[in-house]
Design a protein around this motif. Structure first.
Motif, PDB file in Angstrom:
ATOM      1  N   SER A  39       0.761  -1.098   0.036  1.00 24.54           N
ATOM      2  CA  SER A  39       0.030  -0.041  -0.025  1.00 24.54           C
ATOM      3  C   SER A  39       0.837   0.968   0.078  1.00 24.54           C
ATOM      4  O   SER A  39       1.945   1.202   0.419  1.00 24.54           O
ATOM      5  CB  SER A  39      -0.623  -0.249   1.212  1.00 24.54           C
ATOM      6  OG  SER A  39      -1.660   1.244   1.584  1.00 24.54           O
ATOM      7  N   TYR A  40       0.421   2.357  -0.509  1.00 28.08           N
ATOM      8  CA  TYR A  40       1.275   3.403  -0.187  1.00 28.08           C
ATOM      9  C   TYR A  40       1.287   3.724   1.258  1.00 28.08           C
ATOM     10  O   TYR A  40       2.058   4.668   1.645  1.00 28.08           O
ATOM     11  CB  TYR A  40       0.940   4.714  -0.913  1.00 28.08           C
ATOM     12  CG  TYR A  40      -0.294   5.569  -0.479  1.00 28.08           C
ATOM     13  CD1 TYR A  40      -0.128   6.920  -0.147  1.00 28.08           C
ATOM     14  CD2 TYR A  40      -1.728   5.108  -0.371  1.00 28.08           C
ATOM     15  CE1 TYR A  40      -1.112   7.645   0.403  1.00 28.08           C
ATOM     16  CE2 TYR A  40      -2.771   5.897   0.008  1.00 28.08           C
ATOM     17  CZ  TYR A  40      -2.309   7.241   0.327  1.00 28.08           C
ATOM     18  OH  TYR A  40      -3.239   8.103   0.997  1.00 28.08           O
TER      19      TYR A  40
ATOM     20  N   GLU B  66       2.268  -0.678  -4.471  1.00 28.56           N
ATOM     21  CA  GLU B  66       1.713   0.212  -3.615  1.00 28.56           C
ATOM     22  C   GLU B  66       0.639   1.179  -3.884  1.00 28.56           C
ATOM     23  O   GLU B  66       0.668   2.192  -4.599  1.00 28.56           O
ATOM     24  CB  GLU B  66       2.586   1.570  -3.318  1.00 28.56           C
ATOM     25  CG  GLU B  66       3.966   0.611  -2.448  1.00 28.56           C
ATOM     26  CD  GLU B  66       5.245   1.455  -2.472  1.00 28.56           C
ATOM     27  OE1 GLU B  66       6.217   1.270  -1.548  1.00 28.56           O
ATOM     28  OE2 GLU B  66       5.419   2.292  -3.310  1.00 28.56           O
TER      29      GLU B  66
ATOM     30  N   VAL C  48       3.728   2.134  -7.688  1.00 30.25           N
ATOM     31  CA  VAL C  48       2.790   2.852  -6.975  1.00 30.25           C
ATOM     32  C   VAL C  48       1.616   3.188  -7.870  1.00 30.25           C
ATOM     33  O   VAL C  48       1.987   3.410  -9.157  1.00 30.25           O
ATOM     34  CB  VAL C  48       3.100   4.337  -6.400  1.00 30.25           C
ATOM     35  CG1 VAL C  48       3.775   5.325  -7.589  1.00 30.25           C
ATOM     36  CG2 VAL C  48       2.176   4.990  -5.483  1.00 30.25           C
TER      37      VAL C  48
ATOM     38  N   GLN D 213       4.632   3.447   2.875  1.00 36.06           N
ATOM     39  CA  GLN D 213       5.642   4.513   2.734  1.00 36.06           C
ATOM     40  C   GLN D 213       5.015   5.668   3.549  1.00 36.06           C
ATOM     41  O   GLN D 213       5.891   6.639   4.108  1.00 36.06           O
ATOM     42  CB  GLN D 213       5.853   4.957   1.289  1.00 36.06           C
ATOM     43  CG  GLN D 213       6.664   3.887   0.789  1.00 36.06           C
ATOM     44  CD  GLN D 213       7.906   3.828   0.809  1.00 36.06           C
ATOM     45  OE1 GLN D 213       8.748   4.714   1.547  1.00 36.06           O
ATOM     46  NE2 GLN D 213       8.596   2.539   0.647  1.00 36.06           N
TER      47      GLN D 213
ATOM     48  N   HIS E 292       9.348  -0.943  -6.656  1.00 30.88           N
ATOM     49  CA  HIS E 292       8.019  -0.364  -6.228  1.00 30.88           C
ATOM     50  C   HIS E 292       7.225  -0.114  -7.214  1.00 30.88           C
ATOM     51  O   HIS E 292       7.669   0.368  -8.308  1.00 30.88           O
ATOM     52  CB  HIS E 292       8.591   0.799  -5.272  1.00 30.88           C
ATOM     53  CG  HIS E 292       9.302   0.544  -4.152  1.00 30.88           C
ATOM     54  ND1 HIS E 292       8.746   0.310  -2.915  1.00 30.88           N
ATOM     55  CD2 HIS E 292      10.701   0.343  -3.988  1.00 30.88           C
ATOM     56  CE1 HIS E 292       9.462   0.286  -2.090  1.00 30.88           C
ATOM     57  NE2 HIS E 292      10.883   0.217  -2.497  1.00 30.88           N
TER      58      HIS E 292
ATOM     59  N   THR F 142       3.216   9.919  -1.467  1.00 23.58           N
ATOM     60  CA  THR F 142       4.544   9.079  -1.249  1.00 23.58           C
ATOM     61  C   THR F 142       5.837  10.140  -1.567  1.00 23.58           C
ATOM     62  O   THR F 142       6.810  10.314  -0.759  1.00 23.58           O
ATOM     63  CB  THR F 142       4.843   8.111  -2.224  1.00 23.58           C
ATOM     64  OG1 THR F 142       3.499   7.183  -1.943  1.00 23.58           O
ATOM     65  CG2 THR F 142       5.958   7.343  -2.008  1.00 23.58           C
TER      66      THR F 142
ATOM     67  N   ALA G 283      -1.778   8.874  -4.568  1.00 22.99           N
ATOM     68  CA  ALA G 283      -0.729   8.087  -3.889  1.00 22.99           C
ATOM     69  C   ALA G 283       0.764   8.159  -3.921  1.00 22.99           C
ATOM     70  O   ALA G 283       1.490   8.476  -3.160  1.00 22.99           O
ATOM     71  CB  ALA G 283      -1.127   6.371  -4.004  1.00 22.99           C
ATOM     72  N   ARG G 284       0.920   8.592  -5.377  1.00 25.42           N
ATOM     73  CA  ARG G 284       2.122   8.787  -5.879  1.00 25.42           C
ATOM     74  C   ARG G 284       2.683  10.188  -5.180  1.00 25.42           C
ATOM     75  O   ARG G 284       3.658  10.260  -4.940  1.00 25.42           O
ATOM     76  CB  ARG G 284       2.126   8.883  -7.390  1.00 25.42           C
ATOM     77  CG  ARG G 284       3.548   9.194  -8.106  1.00 25.42           C
ATOM     78  CD  ARG G 284       3.675   9.246  -9.554  1.00 25.42           C
ATOM     79  NE  ARG G 284       4.768   9.818 -10.062  1.00 25.42           N
ATOM     80  CZ  ARG G 284       5.045  11.128 -10.151  1.00 25.42           C
ATOM     81  NH1 ARG G 284       4.199  11.802 -10.107  1.00 25.42           N
ATOM     82  NH2 ARG G 284       6.281  11.491 -10.630  1.00 25.42           N
TER      83      ARG G 284
ATOM     84  N   GLY H  70      -3.051   3.382  -4.125  1.00 25.32           N
ATOM     85  CA  GLY H  70      -3.759   4.069  -3.231  1.00 25.32           C
ATOM     86  C   GLY H  70      -5.167   3.601  -3.025  1.00 25.32           C
ATOM     87  O   GLY H  70      -5.520   2.328  -3.152  1.00 25.32           O
TER      88      GLY H  70
END
Length: 207
Positions: free
Chosen positions: A65-66, A107, A173, A69, A171, A182, A178-179, A109
Motif C-alpha cells: 500500500s502507499y 503500493e 505505486v 511509505q 516499487h 509518497t 498516492a504517488r 492508493g
C-alpha cells in the motif's frame, strides 16, 4: 506445482485494514492483522523461494500500500504491517536476485474494492479521540462521502504488465494521489536526514 510443474509468479494479496488509535486496539486486533498482513505474506514468499530457485527463476509480487511509505493517524498497526512487509521484500529481493528471482512491491492508493467498505476492521473507539485527526478515518469509511478514486481493474492490468518487465520495478505505486503523497513524504524524510549530518558525525568513533 501438481498441475503445471512450476510456479512463475506469486501475487501475494492477503490483507485488510485496521482502523483506530494504538490504545484503542486490543491484543487480538494486533495479533490478527500482523498474522494476516505481515506474517502471512512472509510465509507465502518463504514457501515459494525454494520452488523458484530450483526452477531457475520467478517473480514475487507483494501487494502492499502507499501506506507502506506514508503513515496516517488511526492506522498504526496497518502501517506497521505494511512498512514491515516492504522491508522484508526489499531484503529478500537482494537475496534471491542471484537465482533470477525478482520482486515488486505494489503500493496502491485507495481503490473501489471492499477494503474500505467491506473488510475494514474498526477498533472499539474511545470518546477521547473524537474530533481529533485519529478518528478522521470514519469519514473515509462512509461511502456517502464519496468512493475511492482508484480503478481496481486498471490497477490489476498495470500489475500484470510488470510481470515480464526487465528489470522488474522494486516499487510500483498505483493512483496519482498516492504517488504524490509518497513523493512528498519521502522528500520530507530526505530533508530531515540531510539536516542531521553534524549530529550523525558527532557519534562516530574518532580515528
Amino acid at each position: 506445482m501438481a498441475k503445471h510443474g512450476r510456479i512463475d509468479v506469486l501475487i501475494n494479496n492477503a490483507g485488510y485494514g485496521l482502523f483506530g488509535a494504538a490504545e484503542e486496539l486490543s491484543d487480538q486486533d494486533i495479533d490478527q492483522i500482523l498474522q494476516t498482513d505481515l506474517v502471512g505474506s512472509v510465509q507465502m514468499i518463504r514457501s515459494l523461494i525454494p520452488v523458484m530457485r530450483k526452477q531457475g527463476g520467478g517473480r514475487l509480487i507483494q501487494i502492499s500500500s502507499y501506506g507502506g511509505q506514508v503513515a496516517f493517524p488511526g492506522n498504526s498497526l496497518y502501517h506497521a504491517a505494511k512498512f514491515g512487509i516492504e522491508g522484508f521484500v526489499e531484503s529478500v529481493a537482494q537475496e534471491v536476485a542471484p537465482f533470477n528471482i525478482s520482486a515488486t512491491i505494489v503500493e496502491p492508493g485507495g481503490a473501489r474494492t471492499e477494503f474500505r467498505y467491506g473488510s475494514a476492521h474498526v477498533a472499539k473507539l474511545m470518546p477521547e479521540y473524537d474530533g481529533t485527526p485519529t478518528h478522521a478515518f470514519l469519514k473515509m469509511l462512509d461511502p456517502a462521502n464519496g468512493l475511492a478514486p482508484g480503478d481496481p481493474d486498471k490497477m490489476a492490468a498495470r500489475i500484470i504488465e510488470t510481470v515480464d518487465q526487465k528489470p522488474a520495478p522494486l516499487h510500483l505505486v498505483l493512483d496519482s494521489r498516492a504517488r504524490q503523497a509518497t513523493i512528498e513524504r519521502l522528500t520530507e524524510r530526505l530533508k530531515e536526514y540531510q539536516g542531521q549530518a553534524e549530529v550523525a558525525k558527532s557519534t562516530d568513533i574518532e580515528d
